[in-house]
Scaffold this motif. Structure first.
Motif, PDB file in Angstrom:
ATOM      1  N   ALA A 132       0.714  -1.192  -0.167  1.00  0.00           N
ATOM      2  CA  ALA A 132      -0.041  -0.109   0.041  1.00  0.00           C
ATOM      3  C   ALA A 132       0.860   1.229   0.096  1.00  0.00           C
ATOM      4  O   ALA A 132       2.059   1.250   0.398  1.00  0.00           O
ATOM      5  N   LEU A 140      11.015   2.897   7.723  1.00  0.00           N
ATOM      6  CA  LEU A 140      12.571   3.001   8.578  1.00  0.00           C
ATOM      7  C   LEU A 140      13.540   3.706   7.868  1.00  0.00           C
ATOM      8  O   LEU A 140      13.811   3.388   6.545  1.00  0.00           O
TER       9      LEU A 140
ATOM     10  N   ASP B 161      18.471   5.329  -2.742  1.00  0.00           N
ATOM     11  CA  ASP B 161      17.358   6.035  -3.278  1.00  0.00           C
ATOM     12  C   ASP B 161      17.468   6.250  -4.710  1.00  0.00           C
ATOM     13  O   ASP B 161      18.327   6.752  -5.040  1.00  0.00           O
ATOM     14  N   PRO B 162      16.268   5.608  -5.693  1.00  0.00           N
ATOM     15  CA  PRO B 162      16.708   5.816  -7.087  1.00  0.00           C
ATOM     16  C   PRO B 162      16.929   7.067  -7.619  1.00  0.00           C
ATOM     17  O   PRO B 162      17.599   7.402  -8.526  1.00  0.00           O
ATOM     18  N   LEU B 169      17.030   5.657   0.650  1.00  0.00           N
ATOM     19  CA  LEU B 169      15.754   5.965   0.924  1.00  0.00           C
ATOM     20  C   LEU B 169      15.171   5.236   1.921  1.00  0.00           C
ATOM     21  O   LEU B 169      14.346   5.626   2.775  1.00  0.00           O
ATOM     22  N   ALA B 170      15.758   4.169   2.737  1.00  0.00           N
ATOM     23  CA  ALA B 170      15.072   3.540   3.734  1.00  0.00           C
ATOM     24  C   ALA B 170      16.194   2.557   4.179  1.00  0.00           C
ATOM     25  O   ALA B 170      17.326   2.405   3.760  1.00  0.00           O
ATOM     26  N   SER B 205      10.329   2.176 -10.655  1.00  0.00           N
ATOM     27  CA  SER B 205      11.907   2.439 -10.918  1.00  0.00           C
ATOM     28  C   SER B 205      12.852   1.570 -10.169  1.00  0.00           C
ATOM     29  O   SER B 205      13.872   1.388 -10.485  1.00  0.00           O
ATOM     30  N   GLN B 206      12.304   1.127  -8.992  1.00  0.00           N
ATOM     31  CA  GLN B 206      13.123   0.144  -8.170  1.00  0.00           C
ATOM     32  C   GLN B 206      12.361  -0.591  -7.057  1.00  0.00           C
ATOM     33  O   GLN B 206      11.296  -0.197  -6.642  1.00  0.00           O
ATOM     34  N   SER B 208      12.675  -3.358  -3.928  1.00  0.00           N
ATOM     35  CA  SER B 208      13.566  -4.119  -2.961  1.00  0.00           C
ATOM     36  C   SER B 208      12.573  -5.091  -2.347  1.00  0.00           C
ATOM     37  O   SER B 208      11.506  -4.889  -1.840  1.00  0.00           O
ATOM     38  N   LEU B 244       9.356  -3.044  -0.973  1.00  0.00           N
ATOM     39  CA  LEU B 244       9.288  -1.673  -0.854  1.00  0.00           C
ATOM     40  C   LEU B 244       9.555  -1.236  -2.474  1.00  0.00           C
ATOM     41  O   LEU B 244      10.585  -1.730  -3.015  1.00  0.00           O
ATOM     42  N   VAL B 246       9.543   1.482  -5.397  1.00  0.00           N
ATOM     43  CA  VAL B 246       9.436   2.939  -5.828  1.00  0.00           C
ATOM     44  C   VAL B 246       8.849   3.073  -6.943  1.00  0.00           C
ATOM     45  O   VAL B 246       9.300   2.556  -8.088  1.00  0.00           O
ATOM     46  N   GLY B 250       8.073   8.162  -8.095  1.00  0.00           N
ATOM     47  CA  GLY B 250       8.778   8.570  -6.965  1.00  0.00           C
ATOM     48  C   GLY B 250       7.999   8.255  -5.563  1.00  0.00           C
ATOM     49  O   GLY B 250       8.602   8.134  -4.384  1.00  0.00           O
ATOM     50  N   LEU B 252       6.067   5.806  -3.075  1.00  0.00           N
ATOM     51  CA  LEU B 252       6.062   4.454  -2.409  1.00  0.00           C
ATOM     52  C   LEU B 252       5.190   3.447  -2.066  1.00  0.00           C
ATOM     53  O   LEU B 252       3.980   4.133  -1.755  1.00  0.00           O
ATOM     54  N   LEU B 253       5.363   2.258  -2.493  1.00  0.00           N
ATOM     55  CA  LEU B 253       4.360   1.350  -1.948  1.00  0.00           C
ATOM     56  C   LEU B 253       5.316   0.341  -0.945  1.00  0.00           C
ATOM     57  O   LEU B 253       6.295  -0.194  -1.297  1.00  0.00           O
ATOM     58  N   ALA B 254       4.612  -0.149   0.107  1.00  0.00           N
ATOM     59  CA  ALA B 254       5.283  -0.990   0.968  1.00  0.00           C
ATOM     60  C   ALA B 254       4.361  -2.016   1.483  1.00  0.00           C
ATOM     61  O   ALA B 254       3.034  -1.775   1.763  1.00  0.00           O
ATOM     62  N   THR B 255       4.712  -3.493   1.722  1.00  0.00           N
ATOM     63  CA  THR B 255       3.943  -4.339   2.121  1.00  0.00           C
ATOM     64  C   THR B 255       3.911  -3.874   3.812  1.00  0.00           C
ATOM     65  O   THR B 255       4.764  -3.461   4.407  1.00  0.00           O
TER      66      THR B 255
END
Lengths: 173, 281
Positions: A132, A140, B161-162, B169-170, B205-206, B208, B244, B246, B250, B252-255
């Motif tokens: 999401a 983090l 960070d791309p 970035l993280a 673009s990236q 992880s 994660l 990108v 620019g 972000l999407l993260a689980t």
């Protein structure tokens, strides 16, 4: 800290992108385009249908994806070889319903997209591990003083890598 | 505390190895023996990469895989390692619905997508056998570490960070729930390496992926870049990974399991975002 890249550059061509339809993923329309995408598209497990484009005529394909299934509607349109957009039957998968649309132009499949996923499917994905949107300050952050290694895409240019290396050196990694 | 032990070139990139405490008893002069052990571990890791390169490099005309691709060596006569790598790659092709494939457009077998991960994993085993319980390997941005002992500091890995590749970035901690993280990118800005007919450029673009093992992380990071949002949703669902991504704009999407900053963690997600052993910051 040493970071350099380049390895994956060589692998890029190996990875095409036939995961084209809904979250059921496997299946969907594959194609028989004769160009570099062919093998990758064939790699899509199982379903969908393909059309000959060797004749130079426009192919046509309608696929309905089903996870790992061999079910695909391959209407006779495939033989007609006419440019256009074709919509597959709605297929039931364990992730929900999937319907695939294929666009054919000039004898090649130019677009494959998922038209329909059930709400139930979307919900079931969301409550498990669906990605999401997040804001940057929500993830983090790397504490540069304690970062011991860096993960980055290795398509990066040598110029960038040298720059990054330089930055890491300056930072004392 | 770890220090950079050393690095060696392999597979068109540079492999960086970091070692922690030594597991075996040191007979006499600790410093000297420690150095010798470390040199041995590095050499063993280097050898693991060299073996895989000799087998599967497409940039070496004499590699086994190139001889297979030229028809000079039947696949069935190739070494068990090459055949196993091919089998693994085919298995991942099936598991990713074809987003990942070991075949190039011209039909040649291309195992680049799995060979680096296999070499990293093998190098880790070699380092362990050389006597080190705490180690980390960074091969061109793909990172694998040994499980850390309870109470020990996890390895903190920065994600590039791309958009500004001099910065990060993280971060993600490895050593407990996740031992590996791999990052794949779509292209340098302005061109689209991943383009395929009907697919268009990757929306990412990236990407992880953090996982228990480096092969899963590497293959799925590549597969998500190639397969886009559908692949992201499906792989996050089917595999035990944190992702994660990108997007090209620019954002972000993260689980849910991708580590969040302490200040921003919703209470309900806090339990799964950080390994229990991880420090607060």
């Amino acid at each position: 800290m040493v970071i350099l890249g380049g390895w994956q550059l060589g692998a890029m061509s190996a990875v095409t992108s036939p995961v084209v339809q809904g979250s059921a993923g496997t299946g969907g329309g594959s194609n028989s385009a004769t160009d570099a995408a062919a093998s990758g598209a064939d790699a899509g497990t199982g379903t969908g249908s393909s059309t000959g484009s060797a004749t130079g005529r426009s192919g046509t394909s309608t696929g309905a994806g089903a996870t790992g299934g061999a079910t695909a509607t391959a209407p006779q349109a495939a033989a007609s070889g006419i440019d256009g957009t074709y919509t597959g039957a709605t297929m039931s998968t364990r992730f929900g319903n999937v319907q695939v649309q294929v666009t054919v132009s000039g004898g090649a499949i130019t677009d494959v997209s998922a038209l329909h996923l059930t709400d139930a499917d979307r919900r079931s994905v969301q409550i498990s591990n669906r990605a999401a949107p997040v804001l940057r300050n929500e993830v983090l952050q790397a504490q540069s003083a304690s970062v011991s290694m860096v993960s980055g895409a290795t398509y990066t240019s040598m110029g960038y890598l040298r720059s990054l290396q330089s930055a890491l050196d300056q930072a004392g990694f | 505390m770890e220090s950079p032990l050393g690095a060696f070139p392999a597979m068109g990139t540079v492999v960086s190895v970091r070692l922690g405490e030594v597991e075996v008893e040191l007979p006499t002069d600790g410093a000297l023996v420690d150095g010798a052990l470390a040199d041995g571990a590095l050499a063993a890791a280097d050898a693991a990469f060299a073996r895989w390169e000799a087998r599967c490099s497409l940039f070496r005309p004499s590699s086994e895989l190139n001889r297979v691709n030229r028809g000079q060596l039947a696949l069935t006569d190739a070494s068990p390692e090459v055949r196993e790598a091919y089998a693994i790659a085919l298995d991942w092709r099936a598991r990713t619905g074809g987003a990942f494939t070991p075949h190039r457009g011209d039909g040649a077998i291309d195992l680049n997508g799995v060979v680096k991960a296999l070499a990293i994993a093998e190098a880790g085993v070699a380092i362990e056998r050389a006597g080190f319980a705490r180690w980390g390997i960074d091969a061109g941005g793909d990172v694998l570490v040994a499980p850390v002992t309870a109470g020990a500091t996890p390895w903190q890995v920065g994600i590039v960070d791309p958009a500004d590749r001099r910065s990060m970035l993280a971060g993600v901690d490895l050593g407990a729930r996740r031992l590996a993280v791999a990052t794949s990118g779509s292209a340098e800005r302005g061109d689209h390496i991943w383009t395929a007919p009907g697919a268009g450029p990757s929306p990412f673009s990236q990407v992880s992926v953090a996982a228990r093992d480096i092969l899963t992380a590497d293959v799925l990071a590549t597969g998500i870049v190639a397969g886009g949002h559908d692949a992201l949703d499906e792989f996050a669902e089917r595999f035990d990974v944190d992702v994660l991504a990108v997007q090209s704009d620019g954002t972000l999407l993260a689980t849910p399991g991708w580590p969040r900053s302490a200040a921003a963690v919703p209470p309900s997600a806090a339990a799964v975002t950080r390994p229990a052993a991880a420090p607060a910051r």
